[in-house]
Scaffold this active site. Structure first.
Site, PDB file in Angstrom:
ATOM      1  N   SER A 180     -31.543 -17.491  36.976  1.00 59.91           N
ATOM      2  CA  SER A 180     -31.303 -18.935  36.963  1.00 59.91           C
ATOM      3  C   SER A 180     -29.868 -19.343  36.697  1.00 59.91           C
ATOM      4  O   SER A 180     -29.475 -20.462  37.019  1.00 59.91           O
ATOM      5  CB  SER A 180     -32.215 -19.592  35.934  1.00 59.91           C
TER       6      SER A 180
ATOM      7  N   LYS B 107     -39.268 -27.515  39.740  1.00 60.86           N
ATOM      8  CA  LYS B 107     -37.954 -27.364  40.388  1.00 60.86           C
ATOM      9  C   LYS B 107     -38.077 -27.788  41.857  1.00 60.86           C
ATOM     10  O   LYS B 107     -38.130 -28.984  42.098  1.00 60.86           O
ATOM     11  CB  LYS B 107     -37.458 -25.946  40.156  1.00 60.86           C
TER      12      LYS B 107
ATOM     13  N   HIS C 228     -37.090 -20.135  40.470  1.00 64.76           N
ATOM     14  CA  HIS C 228     -36.056 -20.578  41.419  1.00 64.76           C
ATOM     15  C   HIS C 228     -36.240 -19.962  42.806  1.00 64.76           C
ATOM     16  O   HIS C 228     -35.393 -20.127  43.674  1.00 64.76           O
ATOM     17  CB  HIS C 228     -34.661 -20.262  40.872  1.00 64.76           C
TER      18      HIS C 228
HETATM   19  C1  LIG Z   1     -36.220 -18.595  35.445  1.00 67.35           C
HETATM   20  C2  LIG Z   1     -36.925 -19.705  34.738  1.00 67.35           C
HETATM   21  N1  LIG Z   1     -38.137 -19.479  34.221  1.00 67.35           N
HETATM   22  C3  LIG Z   1     -38.824 -20.448  33.573  1.00 67.35           C
HETATM   23  C4  LIG Z   1     -38.291 -21.706  33.412  1.00 67.35           C
HETATM   24  C5  LIG Z   1     -39.060 -22.745  32.668  1.00 67.35           C
HETATM   25  O1  LIG Z   1     -39.669 -23.632  33.543  1.00 67.35           O
HETATM   26  P1  LIG Z   1     -40.017 -25.117  33.091  1.00 67.35           P
HETATM   27  O2  LIG Z   1     -38.761 -25.911  33.179  1.00 67.35           O
HETATM   28  O3  LIG Z   1     -41.066 -25.555  34.065  1.00 67.35           O
HETATM   29  O4  LIG Z   1     -40.540 -25.034  31.698  1.00 67.35           O
HETATM   30  C6  LIG Z   1     -37.042 -22.000  33.977  1.00 67.35           C
HETATM   31  C7  LIG Z   1     -36.469 -23.360  33.897  1.00 67.35           C
HETATM   32  O5  LIG Z   1     -35.797 -23.767  33.041  1.00 67.35           O
HETATM   33  C8  LIG Z   1     -36.333 -20.972  34.621  1.00 67.35           C
HETATM   34  O6  LIG Z   1     -35.110 -21.202  35.110  1.00 67.35           O
END
Ligand SMILES: Cc1ncc(COP(=O)(O)O)c(C=O)c1O
Length: 384
Positions: free
Chosen positions: A176, A235, A204
């Site tokens: 990310s 996202k 992502h």
């Molecule tokens: C790789 C990754 N996993 C999990 C999450 C968590 O997702 P959420 O924003 O739906 O809690 C994110 C986002 O921040 C992320 O970038």
């Protein structure tokens, strides 16, 4: 009473103080903050679905039929047929047996990693995995071994020594903060060879890789009983929540044991309706993903023409690596002064400071041109 002033001052001294800047309008290509319109290179709304008319209509319909909150956990009376429909739609989209929805990617990672592993297990986790995976590993009772970023030789070295214990390999498919892609094909082979579960965080990758279906599709692979995929609805899907998808047995086990699924209120029906409509749009309008990737290529070409270091990026997440926190903060301010929003990312989110750009399908040629022009000025005045 306790005072946190010193700790805050220490964060400030180290260039690590954060502040929230809220929008005055919808998420999108251009956002408004404190009355200023800024071209937005900071959202994960990759396909421009956060403010889409047919999704908003679906939300309005769900809202008028089901009301606002879910009112209970999914195992009580919190679920609706919209939840069931979304799960079936995702299983179809991802070509898996079964799916269950969580209220966020964060809780999906924590609740799944902790539910599937036990005390005698070994978790092998990439060193750059998302914080929610890190926290899931910390909360699990399993032993956790961190392998070097995307280093399948290192991963195999560890697996070789641990032939008998039950194991789970955990990786983001798209990282990310760096925008690079895990070698999912090689990791899948290793999981198979060493009899490990493979947990892939598709936050992502969903809506971005493999015609939106994610990393397995991108690598020409199919799902398997030992693979668990987590994808977010927050996202590219433009709503909120997350899903776990894989074998029916694993999904049934999570419904029975996963604490962040059982002990929390279900996702409200209108958010579920938004996610279903978004997935239909992704399936019906492949040109959105095409545009996203074209914009990504144009942006990277522009940045590279200025000699900007974009690290390992291979996706619409494009970091601009800088030498220290102060530079990252000054560059972010310079961008804002020139009508562009892309905040500084610093420790502990990342080890090395950067501006994290995210390009979306909604950006225009002019937006990208403007970004490159402003960055050129920043470079010329020594900010880069
Ligand atoms: C790789 C990754 N996993 C999990 C999450 C968590 O997702 P959420 O924003 O739906 O809690 C994110 C986002 O921040 C992320 O970038």
């Amino acid at each position: 009473m306790y005072s946190f002033r010193e700790r805050l001052e220490s964060l400030k001294k180290r260039g690590l103080l954060r502040k929230i800047r809220d929008r005055e309008g919808p998420q999108g290509r251009v956002i408004t903050i404190k009355g200023r319109s800024l071209i937005n290179f900071s959202s994960n709304d990759y396909l421009g679905l956060c403010n889409h008319p047919s999704i908003k209509n679906a939300v309005t319909r769900a809202l008028s039929h089901y009301g606002t909150g879910a009112g209970a956990s999914r195992l009580l009376s919190g679920g609706t047929i919209l939840h069931e429909e979304l799960e079936a739609l995702i299983s179809n989209f991802k070509e898996t047996e079964a799916t269950v929805i969580y209220t966020s990617g964060y809780t999906a990672n924590i609740g799944t990693i902790t539910a599937l592993t036990e005390k005698d297990w070994l978790i092998l986790s990439d060193e750059l995995n998302h914080a929610s995976i890190v926290d899931g590993c910390r909360l699990s009772r399993a032993e956790v071994v961190i392998y070097r970023h995307k280093d399948t030789e290192h991963l195999e070295e560890i697996l070789k020594k641990e032939r008998t214990r039950p194991k789970m390999i955990v990786t983001d498919s798209v990282f990310s903060m760096d925008g690079d892609i895990a070698p999912v094909d090689q990791i899948k082979k290793l999981a198979e060879r060493y009899n490990a579960l493979l947990y892939i965080d598709e936050a992502h990758a969903t809506g971005v890789l493999g015609e939106g279906r994610g990393s397995l599709k991108q690598f020409g692979l199919s799902s398997a009983p030992f693979i668990i995929q987590m994808g977010t609805l927050s996202k590219a899907i433009g709503s909120v929540g997350a899903f776990i998808t894989g074998s029916s047995e694993i999904v049934r086990y999570l419904i029975n044991t996963s604490r962040t699924l059982i002990y929390t209120t279900a996702l409200p029906p209108h958010d579920v309706a938004a996610a279903s409509e978004a997935i239909r749009i992704i399936m019906d309008e492949p040109e959105r993903i095409k545009r996203l990737w074209e914009n990504r290529e144009k942006t990277v070409t522009g940045l590279h023409s200025l000699g900007i270091d974009t690290g390992e990026s291979e996706t619409p997440i494009i970091p601009i690596m800088v030498k220290d926190n102060e530079t990252a903060l000054r560059l972010a301010e310079h961008l804002i002064e020139n009508g562009i929003y892309a905040p500084a990312i610093r420790y502990p989110t990342v080890r090395s400071p950067r501006i994290r750009l995210t390009v979306t399908a909604s950006h225009t040629e002019d937006d990208i041109h403007r970004l490159v022009t402003v960055l050129k000025e920043a470079r010329d005045c020594g900010l880069l």
